[in-house]
Design a protein around this motif. Structure first.
Motif, PDB file in Angstrom:
ATOM      1  N   VAL A   1       2.385   1.409   9.345  1.00  0.00           N
ATOM      2  CA  VAL A   1       1.192   2.090   8.838  1.00  0.00           C
ATOM      3  C   VAL A   1       1.189   1.974   7.313  1.00  0.00           C
ATOM      4  O   VAL A   1       2.201   2.288   6.671  1.00  0.00           O
ATOM      5  N   PRO A   2       0.091   1.526   6.704  1.00  0.00           N
ATOM      6  CA  PRO A   2       0.060   1.319   5.247  1.00  0.00           C
ATOM      7  C   PRO A   2       0.427   2.548   4.432  1.00  0.00           C
ATOM      8  O   PRO A   2       1.007   2.427   3.348  1.00  0.00           O
ATOM      9  N   GLU A   3       0.099   3.741   4.944  1.00  0.00           N
ATOM     10  CA  GLU A   3       0.371   4.971   4.199  1.00  0.00           C
ATOM     11  C   GLU A   3       1.838   5.395   4.252  1.00  0.00           C
ATOM     12  O   GLU A   3       2.230   6.368   3.604  1.00  0.00           O
ATOM     13  N   MET A   4       2.651   4.671   5.011  1.00  0.00           N
ATOM     14  CA  MET A   4       4.045   5.074   5.163  1.00  0.00           C
ATOM     15  C   MET A   4       4.948   3.842   5.147  1.00  0.00           C
ATOM     16  O   MET A   4       4.769   2.934   5.959  1.00  0.00           O
ATOM     17  N   GLN A   5       5.878   3.812   4.241  1.00  0.00           N
ATOM     18  CA  GLN A   5       6.826   2.707   4.187  1.00  0.00           C
ATOM     19  C   GLN A   5       7.767   2.759   5.383  1.00  0.00           C
ATOM     20  O   GLN A   5       8.189   3.842   5.798  1.00  0.00           O
ATOM     21  N   PRO A   6       8.072   1.627   5.973  1.00  0.00           N
ATOM     22  CA  PRO A   6       8.972   1.624   7.141  1.00  0.00           C
ATOM     23  C   PRO A   6      10.370   2.060   6.740  1.00  0.00           C
ATOM     24  O   PRO A   6      10.733   2.012   5.552  1.00  0.00           O
ATOM     25  N   PRO A   7      11.177   2.501   7.685  1.00  0.00           N
ATOM     26  CA  PRO A   7      12.540   2.952   7.374  1.00  0.00           C
ATOM     27  C   PRO A   7      13.379   1.830   6.772  1.00  0.00           C
ATOM     28  O   PRO A   7      13.247   0.665   7.149  1.00  0.00           O
ATOM     29  N   ALA A   8      14.237   2.202   5.840  1.00  0.00           N
ATOM     30  CA  ALA A   8      15.074   1.225   5.142  1.00  0.00           C
ATOM     31  C   ALA A   8      15.983   0.463   6.106  1.00  0.00           C
ATOM     32  O   ALA A   8      16.372  -0.680   5.839  1.00  0.00           O
ATOM     33  N   ALA A   9      16.275   1.066   7.249  1.00  0.00           N
ATOM     34  CA  ALA A   9      17.206   0.457   8.204  1.00  0.00           C
ATOM     35  C   ALA A   9      16.723  -0.903   8.718  1.00  0.00           C
ATOM     36  O   ALA A   9      17.539  -1.749   9.082  1.00  0.00           O
ATOM     37  N   ILE A  10      15.403  -1.139   8.741  1.00  0.00           N
ATOM     38  CA  ILE A  10      14.932  -2.421   9.282  1.00  0.00           C
ATOM     39  C   ILE A  10      15.282  -3.591   8.357  1.00  0.00           C
ATOM     40  O   ILE A  10      15.208  -4.752   8.763  1.00  0.00           O
TER      41      ILE A  10
END
Length: 270
Positions: A178-187
């Motif tokens: 989702v553009p409004e939320m950065q994905p988790p660093a773990a990926i």
């Protein structure tokens, strides 16, 4: 343009229901892309369970497919299906009856014999529980433990793929982009070969999301199904997947089974 409502098929079983679901999915492929929604009702062991299924069909519509080996439950379901004019298909009954006549032997009528409680069965159960727990970004800690991580915007078949692959004993976590939320660093820290990006044509996604809104009784012109918004989401997802360098599969015109086959083939060749 009018889009057909998905036909609901309730798969009723006194075990996990995988056999019935597999048969229905195989049959539904013959009518692709006409939508078919499968609702699994597993471990039905009493008349109350039958009543819940029948009431669900009376409320939402649909047909019932079942693999019940206990005669009393099978007869009760058939009686109620006829009473309420619900189309039904008995998958096991005719086969068991015919085999019994040919073998001159009474069937054991024991539920769950297709799926013995062996190590393979428990691995499958564990994978399904994993998929449910780490579905749609509910808990990002699953990324480190997963065999496969699925990335994609909403309605790119992440959840159906997770469940399908779980039945192949693969632990899958899926992460919504989702553009409004950065994905988790773990990926960015797990091996990129374990990550699968899911891409879809914007017009196809627009149709799918409009159908989803219609099913929920919401306005089809909501931002969720806005073409410009969809393009923004897909552009954001492409940038994330390019940054990771993961393999990407286009799900625009693919059934879940087909995409899952591509994913399993990719995993086997890592």
């Amino acid at each position: 343009m009018e889009h057909p409502q998905p036909t609901r098929v309730y798969v009723v079983s006194d075990s996990v229901g995988e056999t019935g679901e597999s048969v229905v999915r195989a049959a539904a492929m013959q009518f692709h892309p006409v939508p078919v929604e499968i609702v699994r009702a597993p471990f039905i062991h009493d008349f109350e369970g039958i009543d819940k299924v029948i009431n669900g069909i009376r409320t939402h519509g649909g047909i019932v497919v079942f693999t019940l080996v206990i005669p009393e439950l099978r007869d009760d379901l058939i009686t109620k299906a006829i009473q309420y004019n619900i189309p039904y298909i008995d998958l096991l009954g005719p086969v068991v009856t015919t085999l019994g006549k040919a073998l001159r032997q009474e069937p054991r009528r024991q539920p769950g014999m297709i799926h013995p409680l062996d190590e393979d069965y428990f691995k499958k159960v564990e994978a399904v529980e994993f998929a449910v727990k780490y579905d749609d970004g509910r808990d990002f800690s699953g990324i480190q433990k997963a065999d496969i991580i699925l990335l994609g915007v909403s309605r790119t078949s992440k959840t159906p793929l997770s469940m399908y692959l779980a039945h192949k004993r693969l632990k899958v976590a899926n992460v919504p982009l989702v553009p409004e939320m950065q994905p988790p660093a773990a990926i960015y820290t797990v091996p990129k070969d374990k990550i699968i990006g899911l891409r879809i044509d914007p017009d196809k996604l627009n149709v799918i999301r409009q159908e989803r809104l219609r099913t929920l009784g919401l306005a089809e012109n909501a931002t969720y199904a806005n073409v410009e918004r969809i393009k923004i989401e897909l552009d954001f997802a492409d940038k994330i997947m390019s940054k990771i360098g993961c393999v990407i599969f286009d799900v625009s015109n693919r059934a879940v089974e087909e995409t899952a086959s591509l994913i399993m083939d990719h995993i086997e060749h890592i």
